[in-house]
Design an enzyme around this catalytic site. Structure first.
Site, short mmCIF file in Angstrom:
data_model
loop_
_atom_site.label_atom_id
_atom_site.label_comp_id
_atom_site.label_asym_id
_atom_site.label_seq_id
_atom_site.Cartn_x
_atom_site.Cartn_y
_atom_site.Cartn_z
N HIS A 1 0.81 -1.21 0.00
CA HIS A 1 0.00 0.00 0.00
C HIS A 1 0.85 1.27 0.00
O HIS A 1 0.33 2.36 -0.19
CB HIS A 1 -1.00 0.00 1.17
CG HIS A 1 -0.40 0.23 2.53
ND1 HIS A 1 -0.10 -0.79 3.40
CD2 HIS A 1 -0.03 1.37 3.17
CE1 HIS A 1 0.41 -0.29 4.52
NE2 HIS A 1 0.46 1.03 4.40
N ASP B 1 0.19 -7.56 1.17
CA ASP B 1 0.62 -6.19 1.48
C ASP B 1 2.14 -6.09 1.60
O ASP B 1 2.66 -5.42 2.49
CB ASP B 1 -0.06 -5.67 2.75
CG ASP B 1 0.02 -4.14 2.86
OD1 ASP B 1 0.23 -3.49 1.82
OD2 ASP B 1 -0.12 -3.62 3.97
N GLY C 1 3.06 6.44 8.27
CA GLY C 1 4.43 6.68 7.85
C GLY C 1 5.37 5.58 8.33
O GLY C 1 6.44 5.37 7.77
N SER D 1 4.52 2.54 8.10
CA SER D 1 4.23 1.40 7.24
C SER D 1 5.46 1.03 6.41
O SER D 1 6.07 1.89 5.77
CB SER D 1 3.07 1.73 6.30
OG SER D 1 1.87 1.86 7.00
#
Length: 461
Positions: free
Chosen positions: A103, A133, A207, A209
């Site tokens: 993502h 993901d 952020g 992630s």
């Protein structure tokens, strides 16, 4: 409190490969805290700036009206819109292999990676998977970079100290500490992920992630991916994708895979509760009971049947479909897994082959040309491969919509629809669609199955 601090510092200061575990020997060592560990690991965590171009529909006077907004959805001219995404990544090799979240970079048209010493690199996605993901990047012209080693995430225990490193809110690289709060968390995430995570109370914010969750040895436990929050900020419930899944991604990326491949289970099931376990003669609820099984499933070919209970895969417990998918995924393709089966009160270890969903009988996809009534419509025969790709029921048969195309979308077709009949003519194979549409008049009637429900569409062409 002092004893807890001493224990923590003992772990940190004893984490060096060449050092022995010991208590701090001086006030100077106590004041260091996690500093040595951060200095070791932080250079391998990078900031990622991604540019994503999306097609946004132009605003109309009806945009705020629920009925008319939906009616004009496919007629308004789309306009390109640039979105900037901020996230983190972890370097996995000295030659510039980086892992991040799908993502963050999966749909990016331009990616820029910045290291802690302010070096900047362009990057290309070499392998990405929305369902997991995860995405693997290669930095352009990188060499001799610091990197993190992957730990066997099955060895991680609840209560271990952990550090989360990333770039929350774009303020710059930040380190937060906590513990491992839970393992094998399923069904707690959002989005497209399978929902199998390591839980931590180390603060994770937007952020973070794609950033690193590391242990006291500086090894990578997981990739920070999401939080459980109503406000959008961290409240102590964060989730990381286990390092073992990252390792499988890294292997496939190095092997040149164009798309991430995972073994096919060909089954559906449900966790056991107390009542269901009692009905099966079990003292405690454990495992997953098989409720549906495709005849081409590797489990069916290994002798499993509906009603059997899967207890473990390769020595690790399985208590939900998400855990089953995870265990099979990290086992990899082309090998066999040792699966513990419970049937009639008897446990047995059975070898199950790990292979991808077969394209048999051949899907034979057909895309309709420009002169067709529905140009751009793509249909395919339903087989294990199309069932997996289109997320169809295991019992699905016939012909499915792989891509509705612009005109098919306007008449209401969706990806994954199972076509039953067109203008009353039964659809038996993909080639039938083009032939039937040649004979259609100004009106068209489509009968189909959508998520198990029968749907009829009527349109004037």
């Amino acid at each position: 409190m002092i004893r807890a601090v001493l224990i923590a510092l003992t772990l940190v200061l004893g984490s060096q490969a060449t050092a022995e575990t010991r208590v701090p020997q001086s006030q100077a060592e106590i004041s260091l805290g996690f500093a040595p560990l951060v200095k070791q690991a932080a250079p391998a965590v990078v900031n990622i700036y991604a540019k994503i171009v999306t097609q946004a529909r132009a605003r109309t006077p009806f945009s705020n009206d629920p009925f008319f907004d939906d009616f004009f959805r496919n007629f308004a001219n789309p306009r390109p819109r640039v979105q900037n995404s901020l996230g983190s990544g972890v370097i996995l090799s000295a030659d510039g292999i980086v892992v991040s979240n799908y993502h963050v970079v999966g749909m990016a048209t331009e990616i820029r990676v910045v290291t802690t010493d302010r070096r900047e690199y362009g990057a290309q996605v070499v392998l990405a998977d929305q369902a997991s993901d995860l995405a693997i990047l290669r930095l352009e012209g990188a060499e001799d970079l610091p990197y993190l080693n992957l730990r066997d995430s099955d060895e991680v225990e609840v209560g271990e100290l952990a550090l989360a490193i990333g770039n929350p809110f774009g303020v710059g690289q930040t380190v937060s500490s906590g513990i491992i709060s839970g393992l094998a968390r399923t069904g707690t995430g959002t989005g497209e992920g399978f929902g199998y995570y390591i839980q931590t109370d180390a603060p994770i914010n937007p952020g973070n992630s794609g950033g690193a969750l590391i242990d006291v040895n500086g090894d990578l436990i997981g990739i920070n991916t999401r939080i459980l929050s109503r406000s959008g900020g961290s409240n102590g419930i964060g989730f990381a994708i286990p390092a073992n899944l990252v390792r499988e991604f890294l292997h496939q990326a190095r092997d040149g895979a164009e798309a991430f491949q995972r073994p096919w289970a060909g089954m559906s099931g449900q966790p056991l509760d107390g009542d269901l376990a009692a009905s099966l003669g079990m003292d405690l609820p454990e495992g997953m009971v098989i409720s549906e099984l495709h005849p081409e499933s590797p489990f069916a070919k290994a002798g499993f049947r509906v009603g059997d209970v899967v207890i473990a895969v390769d020595g690790e417990p399985v208590n939900s479909p998400s855990e089953m998918v995870f265990r099979m995924t990290i086992a990899g393709l082309g090998d066999t897994s040792e699966v513990v089966r419970l049937r009639d009160g008897k446990r047995e270890v059975i070898a199950v082959a790990m292979y991808s969903a077969p394209d048999e009988p051949a899907a034979e996809p057909v895309q309709l040309g420009e002169k067709s009534r529905l140009p751009g419509l793509t249909v395919a025969r339903i087989n294990p491969k199309t069932i997996t790709e289109l997320q169809l029921p295991l019992s699905a048969e016939g012909v499915a919509v792989a891509d509705p195309g612009p005109y098919g979308a306007r008449v209401g077709l969706q990806r994954g629809d199972v076509l039953l009949a067109i203008n009353g003519d039964v659809v038996m194979q993909p080639a039938d669609v083009a032939e039937i549409l040649k004979e259609s008049g100004r009106w068209m009637a489509l009968d189909l199955l959508r998520r198990g429900q029968r749907v009829s569409l009527r349109a004037r062409l």
